[in-house]
Design an enzyme around this catalytic site. Structure first.
Site, mmCIF file in Angstrom:
data_model
loop_
_atom_site.group_PDB
_atom_site.id
_atom_site.type_symbol
_atom_site.label_atom_id
_atom_site.label_comp_id
_atom_site.label_asym_id
_atom_site.label_seq_id
_atom_site.Cartn_x
_atom_site.Cartn_y
_atom_site.Cartn_z
ATOM 1 N N HIS A 25 1.042 -1.086 -0.056
ATOM 2 C CA HIS A 25 -0.092 0.153 -0.037
ATOM 3 C C HIS A 25 0.748 1.234 -0.181
ATOM 4 C CE1 HIS A 25 -3.616 2.116 1.312
ATOM 5 N NE2 HIS A 25 -2.586 3.144 1.557
ATOM 6 N N GLU A 26 2.421 1.151 0.948
ATOM 7 C CA GLU A 26 2.472 2.027 0.949
ATOM 8 C C GLU A 26 3.871 2.573 -0.025
ATOM 9 O OE1 GLU A 26 2.278 4.800 2.942
ATOM 10 O OE2 GLU A 26 0.582 3.497 4.003
ATOM 11 N N HIS A 29 1.791 4.731 -3.104
ATOM 12 C CA HIS A 29 1.744 6.157 -2.201
ATOM 13 C C HIS A 29 2.756 6.905 -3.099
ATOM 14 C CE1 HIS A 29 -1.670 5.911 -0.672
ATOM 15 N NE2 HIS A 29 -1.712 5.599 0.181
#
Length: 182
Positions: A25-26, A29
């Site tokens: 997920h990170e 980003h």
């Protein structure tokens, strides 16, 4: 230290799967920040989630960056879902579920989650202020229902409580700042 304890106490490996989903997920980003021409200042990944601090992007860049993390989780979910049934081990099913839950949870229109950041970048502060208590209340009711239905598995309820606490803390901090200025 809390992360180390979680890894050591997790004999089933569920925490490691959730941590892997959070790391992906990170990374979504992170890739979006760089793709939008931004520079990363700090990256933290802790027991309560991850945070990538970066220089200010354009509103479009902020929207892309906010949605990139959940998009990665949902893409991983889809990729795992189309794998042949013979590959569907218990760990793969748990990893798929962790990605789906993390992606959907982060799309909730509540700050500091990605959905809240997305709506904030659209200039929808007023709408968010009205939506956040409703979403948190609904999430808490849903968490209580799940907790009772699953014989007291309070995971969803705890996530709702943490989310509501963040919203309340921001609200009371903001109110105090307004009172202090006047």
């Amino acid at each position: 230290m809390l992360l180390t304890a979680a890894f050591l106490l997790d004999h089933d490996g569920i925490f490691a799967l959730c941590f892997a989903a959070a790391a992906l997920h990170e990374l979504g980003h992170l890739a979006a920040v760089y793709a939008c021409g931004g520079r990363v200042q700090t990256i933290t990944l802790g027991a309560d989630g991850g945070c990538i601090r970066h220089e200010k992007l354009t509103n479009a860049g902020e929207r892309i960056t906010a949605l990139a993390g959940p998009a990665v989780n949902l893409a991983v979910t889809l990729a795992c879902a189309v794998l042949p049934a013979a590959w569907a081990t218990e760990r793969l099913v748990l990893f798929t579920g962790a990605n789906l839950a993390l992606g959907l949870y982060n799309l909730l229109p509540v700050r500091p989650l990605d959905g809240g950041r997305f709506w904030e970048s659209l200039g929808s502060e007023r709408l968010l202020s009205r939506l956040e208590p409703v979403v948190c209340g609904g999430f808490l009711i849903f968490g209580l229902y799940i907790s009772l239905k699953t014989r007291y598995n309070g995971t969803v309820l705890c996530a709702g409580l943490a989310l509501a606490a963040r919203v309340l803390l921001r609200y009371f901090t903001k109110e105090r700042m307004i009172q202090w200025k006047t």
